[in-house]
Design an enzyme around this catalytic site. Structure first.
Site, PDB file in Angstrom:
ATOM      1  CD  GLU A 129      -2.658  -1.548  -0.016  1.00 31.49           C
ATOM      2  OE1 GLU A 129      -2.886  -0.218  -0.708  1.00 31.49           O
ATOM      3  OE2 GLU A 129      -3.069  -2.494  -0.412  1.00 31.49           O
ATOM      4  CG  HIS A 132      -0.696   1.060  -4.468  1.00 30.34           C
ATOM      5  ND1 HIS A 132      -0.655   0.962  -5.984  1.00 30.34           N
ATOM      6  CD2 HIS A 132      -1.297  -0.058  -4.204  1.00 30.34           C
ATOM      7  CE1 HIS A 132      -1.439  -0.070  -6.503  1.00 30.34           C
ATOM      8  NE2 HIS A 132      -2.004  -0.804  -5.220  1.00 30.34           N
ATOM      9  CD  GLU A 196      -3.189  -3.516  -7.269  1.00 30.42           C
ATOM     10  OE1 GLU A 196      -2.571  -3.989  -6.325  1.00 30.42           O
ATOM     11  OE2 GLU A 196      -3.755  -2.546  -7.049  1.00 30.42           O
TER      12      GLU A 196
END
Length: 311
Positions: A129, A132, A196
């Protein structure tokens, strides 16, 4: 490789927008569609984090929470400002990141994730995360959504604005209303899948444990097929947010999927781990585990109060 592929896909989306705009509405109509789509997505860009967290009934956890301490250590290792950390009371193990930039970011994990994974796997997921956030994927996906939305608007504008002799050829109308928006959606999903893979690579770099992320993805994907995600069920447009897609996953990177197939992500992570071990064996650098193992707690976190990862 991921950055290059994202750039190429976004360039294709821009080219599609310019082509459809010129074909249907000329330069003025194309600019109008882009401005309208940009205005709609600008609101989402600045406010989506608050909306998404509220939809999930997420609660912020403070510095005394083990998950907060874990994220603090990972953020320091990644060279990122400390994001806000949220916990979601949900059985399906999953996680996501949101926020318009690294200085206004948040990460969230479900209680199911903390109960399903061991400590190292949780670290790898939270590193994903943070990946990202470091890769600014929120901005990339907002730009992508703006272009895709503008293409759809062009089709609607061409149809609603057509009268009499100005009505476009039927083939052009089909391209405007069906094929162009479909193509834009496919490119949008391809960009989501690419991001991703990019976040997985970032997680391997930040946590130093690609195999732990591979193990986590295997567990999360299996659980996501068994356990419901009520928020995603009501709002399928949120699927791209999560580390694994809620619901059944495919065996290949399907055109209509927001996520790569779990098996493909795991294979890529195993390849990263193999390359790292090969470099170690060749003497190019010395291997070290930056996160010493401790037994997991009831929440799957084994940090002792006051102890920070990497210290």
């Amino acid at each position: 490789m991921n950055q290059t592929r994202t750039f190429m896909l976004m360039a294709a989306l821009v080219a599609l927008f310019m082509g459809v705009g010129f074909l249907l509405a000329g330069r003025q109509g194309a600019v109008m569609a882009l401005v309208l789509a940009a205005a709609m997505n600008a609101f989402a860009y600045w406010n989506s984090d608050k909306i998404i967290l509220k939809m999930h009934r997420a609660r912020e956890v403070g510095a005394d929470h083990p998950l907060h301490r874990m994220v603090a250590g990972l953020a320091a290792r990644a060279g990122l400002p400390m994001p806000k950390v949220y916990l979601i009371d949900q059985a399906q193990p999953n996680a996501f990141a949101t926020g318009r930039n690294p200085n206004n970011a948040a990460v969230a994990a479900t209680t199911g994730l903390l109960q399903t994974l061991d400590r190292d796997e949780i670290e790898a997921v939270m590193a994903h995360e943070l990946g990202h956030i470091r890769n600014r994927d929120t901005l990339i996906m907002t730009i992508t959504a703006t272009l895709a939305g503008a293409i759809s608007m062009l089709g609607n504008m061409a149809l609603l604005g057509s009268r009499g002799e100005q009505r476009p050829h039927p083939l052009v109308a089909i391209i405007a209303l069906v094929l162009a928006p479909l193509a834009a959606a496919l490119v949008q999903m391809a960009i989501s899948r690419t991001r991703e893979y990019g976040a997985d690579a970032a997680a391997a770099d930040i946590s130093g444990k690609p195999l732990k992320l591979a193990s986590a993805l295997s567990k999360l994907s299996a659980a996501a097929q068994r356990l419901p995600n009520p928020v995603a069920a009501r709002n399928p447009a949120l699927n791209h947010l999560y580390i694994v897609k809620p619901g059944a996953g495919g065996v290949a990177d399907g055109l209509f999927s927001t996520h790569p197939a779990p098996a493909n992500r795991i294979a890529a992570l195993e390849a990263m781990a193999g390359a790292t071990m090969g470099a170690v064996e060749a003497g190019r650098f010395v291997a070290s585990d930056p996160w010493p193992r401790r037994a997991p707690s009831a929440l799957g976190l084994g940090r002792q109060p006051g102890r920070h990862p990497g210290r």
